[in-house]
Design an enzyme around this catalytic site. Sequence first.
Site, PDB file in Angstrom:
ATOM      1  N   LYS A 123       0.848  -1.190   0.000  1.00  0.00           N
ATOM      2  CA  LYS A 123       0.000   0.000   0.000  1.00  0.00           C
ATOM      3  C   LYS A 123       0.888   1.245   0.000  1.00  0.00           C
ATOM      4  O   LYS A 123       1.841   1.327   0.768  1.00  0.00           O
ATOM      5  CB  LYS A 123      -0.902  -0.046   1.247  1.00  0.00           C
TER       6      LYS A 123
ATOM      7  N   GLU B 256     -20.109  -4.706   9.304  1.00  0.00           N
ATOM      8  CA  GLU B 256     -21.062  -3.902  10.072  1.00  0.00           C
ATOM      9  C   GLU B 256     -22.185  -4.752  10.636  1.00  0.00           C
ATOM     10  O   GLU B 256     -22.639  -4.534  11.769  1.00  0.00           O
ATOM     11  CB  GLU B 256     -21.632  -2.779   9.199  1.00  0.00           C
TER      12      GLU B 256
ATOM     13  N   ARG C   6     -25.920  -0.966   6.024  1.00  0.00           N
ATOM     14  CA  ARG C   6     -25.770  -2.385   5.744  1.00  0.00           C
ATOM     15  C   ARG C   6     -26.283  -3.258   6.893  1.00  0.00           C
ATOM     16  O   ARG C   6     -26.599  -4.422   6.702  1.00  0.00           O
ATOM     17  CB  ARG C   6     -24.277  -2.655   5.514  1.00  0.00           C
TER      18      ARG C   6
HETATM   19  C1  LIG Z   1     -19.325  -1.236   3.977  1.00  0.00           C
HETATM   20  C2  LIG Z   1     -18.082  -0.394   4.093  1.00  0.00           C
HETATM   21  N1  LIG Z   1     -17.494  -0.247   5.305  1.00  0.00           N
HETATM   22  C3  LIG Z   1     -16.380   0.509   5.432  1.00  0.00           C
HETATM   23  C4  LIG Z   1     -15.840   1.127   4.342  1.00  0.00           C
HETATM   24  C5  LIG Z   1     -14.628   2.044   4.504  1.00  0.00           C
HETATM   25  N2  LIG Z   1     -13.451   1.511   3.791  1.00  0.00           N
HETATM   26  C6  LIG Z   1     -13.094   1.962   2.589  1.00  0.00           C
HETATM   27  S1  LIG Z   1     -11.748   1.208   1.990  1.00  0.00           S
HETATM   28  C7  LIG Z   1     -11.583   0.292   3.394  1.00  0.00           C
HETATM   29  C8  LIG Z   1     -10.440  -0.668   3.531  1.00  0.00           C
HETATM   30  C9  LIG Z   1     -10.403  -1.628   2.393  1.00  0.00           C
HETATM   31  O1  LIG Z   1      -9.267  -2.433   2.520  1.00  0.00           O
HETATM   32  P1  LIG Z   1      -8.812  -3.306   1.293  1.00  0.00           P
HETATM   33  O2  LIG Z   1     -10.003  -3.910   0.652  1.00  0.00           O
HETATM   34  O3  LIG Z   1      -7.762  -4.229   1.751  1.00  0.00           O
HETATM   35  O4  LIG Z   1      -8.240  -2.263   0.260  1.00  0.00           O
HETATM   36  P2  LIG Z   1      -6.911  -1.363   0.413  1.00  0.00           P
HETATM   37  O5  LIG Z   1      -7.402  -0.009   0.809  1.00  0.00           O
HETATM   38  O6  LIG Z   1      -6.023  -1.975   1.416  1.00  0.00           O
HETATM   39  O7  LIG Z   1      -6.322  -1.335  -0.943  1.00  0.00           O
HETATM   40  C10 LIG Z   1     -12.590   0.577   4.306  1.00  0.00           C
HETATM   41  C11 LIG Z   1     -12.743  -0.012   5.634  1.00  0.00           C
HETATM   42  C12 LIG Z   1     -16.486   0.950   3.107  1.00  0.00           C
HETATM   43  N3  LIG Z   1     -16.041   1.533   1.997  1.00  0.00           N
HETATM   44  N4  LIG Z   1     -17.585   0.180   3.012  1.00  0.00           N
END
Ligand SMILES: Cc1ncc(C[n+]2csc(CCOP(=O)(O)OP(=O)(O)O)c2C)c(N)n1
Length: 627
Positions: free
Chosen positions: A286, A369, A397
């Site tokens: 990342k 969630e 959700r």
């Molecule tokens: C339902 C929901 N909960 C929380 C989020 C907030 N959120 C956006 S990106 C993320 C982390 C995603 O991690 P990953 O899939 O590993 O992608 P990375 O950012 O590490 O590339 C979160 C918690 C969201 N977008 N949707």
Amino acid sequence: MEYRYLNDDLTPDYLHTLTPSDRQALCKELREKIISTVSKNGGHLASNLGAVELTVALMSVFDYTKDKIVFDVGHQSYSYKLMTGRFSRFDTLRQEGGISGFPRRSESPYDSFDTGHSSTSVSAALGMARARDLSGGDEYVIAVIGDGAMTGGLAYEAINDLGHSGTKMIVILNDNEMSIDKNVGGMSKYLKNLRISSGYISAKRTTENFLAKNLPIIGKPIVKIILAIKNFFRFLINKQVPSMFEDLGLLYYGPIDGHDTEALIRALGAVKDLRHPVLLHVCTKKGKGYSFAENEPSSYHGVGPFDREVGVCKSNKLTYTGAFSGAMLDVAARNKKVVGISAAMAQGTGMDKFANKYPTRFFDCGIAEEHAVTMAGGLAVSGYIPVVAIYSSFLQRAYDEIIHDVCFMNNHVVFAVDRSGFVGNDGHTHNGLYDITYLNSVPNMKLLSPRDYTELRMCMDHAVNECDGPCAIRYPRGSSPYEERGPLYKDKVELLRPHILSDEGDGFVILSCGTIGYQCDKAITLLKTRGFNGKHISVTQVNPLPVDEILALTKANKIYTVEEGVVSGGMGEMFCNLVSSSHPQINVKVFAVEDPMIRAGSVDQQLKKAGLDAESITSRIIEDLKS
Ligand SMILES: Cc1ncc(C[n+]2csc(CCOP(=O)(O)OP(=O)(O)O)c2C)c(N)n1
């Protein structure tokens, strides 16, 4: 920088004929464009930098005009946007009328599915793959999902179905060991084991050679043989049980270095024609290529504008999230039964301070969630007081869990609903415009909408120490427009009563809840200068709405309700219903968000578009009073 590769006309044919050194140069240009744009406009930096080579590899193997690539969450899709006709407009990223920070079908015919919320990609892609099979198509369908998104229950439901379906589809697991914060849970440990198993990589190479020789068409019987060979090698080398994904019916392939474009292209080429669901495990870093983001990926997940030479400067300005964070520490210090729950957003919700101080009383469930809310129900029936901090749009959700696992049983769970109302540049998928509607309609739920930090702290104290059933506190993103002040009310009973905030006469009343009251106070002043004298009444308790107490504060027959949420099922509509039969002489007009699809922009721009800024409220009231 002069861009030699990036332009608005990159065709699949052109992308397919690039050489390895061209691709390297293209990756460099993509990184540069992403860093320079995000440092000016803000956005999701670290995730996009980590996905550059992966996206170039996808574009080198697949035909973006025909094949379907679904990006989970969609916050890593900037490279894809830059290669699919949006390079020259990319400077407008996340601005009003500009390029969205997430895939949008309305923006480009090459965005296959709108995203923003997590863990939807495999389900959406499986729908597309099934549609292709039904209509006899031959396009490839690919879901790109992060290890963080893989902690969401929806992803498991989809993988379970995908494995059983046997449909030709590729899931790319982009594993950077991070969600926004460090990833959590058993799946994260499991992936780590797969990654560090060097013996397994040898077995993988054997499979790679095998696949390369036997392409392009490999049917189901052959897939079974492949799986048997892979498992045999893995067993010999590692004595591991087969991969969980294979047990679920997917062909697992990897792990692959996600920054080695050529290895990625080879791997994609090797699996793309398998008539079977495949999971390709790709390891990325990342923030790759920008040292600040590599060193502190959480801080560079989502950023505001910053100086790229210096990096992001953390602001000390208090926000609603910060006020909640302090209030959480306060209630927790006084009551040992208070526990904290986050769904992968400890830092974003301000739960991190509580987590650091009381690690055994804090639970991060991952992007889950629904599970977070039902688990809170379990803690509540066992005598604990869970505070669940989730952003308004993501709490949507868990609606059934709120009803079924918390409210029907009248469980004492406190919901800290951050990011309610407009959120600005992330756009409509992240606006918190439904919380009043969905929380109002649930039995036993008390709903509070504090205006400022002082009220927010008082609401937390009330919800934890004086309620004995579910209580939700909704508050917006960012800093309060109000000055910090000492307690305005002598006790919580008074806090929950309606208050007259501006009083210029009895001609009309503006009734508001929460921070939008700031715009209403300004409107009362503007209206006075135009000769219209009324008062502004604010309520903190939205449900149950203290209608009699509101009406006791005014003799006016003209009431304008103002809220930062959708019209349907909101405070105004509820107020209308409650007064229409008992006080037919009162005329109520509801000012709320009529178009919940208001796109990215600043919060001020969004309020203006919704007709909820002070000037718009003023002119709407004048127009109505004159008519
Ligand atoms: C339902 C929901 N909960 C929380 C989020 C907030 N959120 C956006 S990106 C993320 C982390 C995603 O991690 P990953 O899939 O590993 O992608 P990375 O950012 O590490 O590339 C979160 C918690 C969201 N977008 N949707």
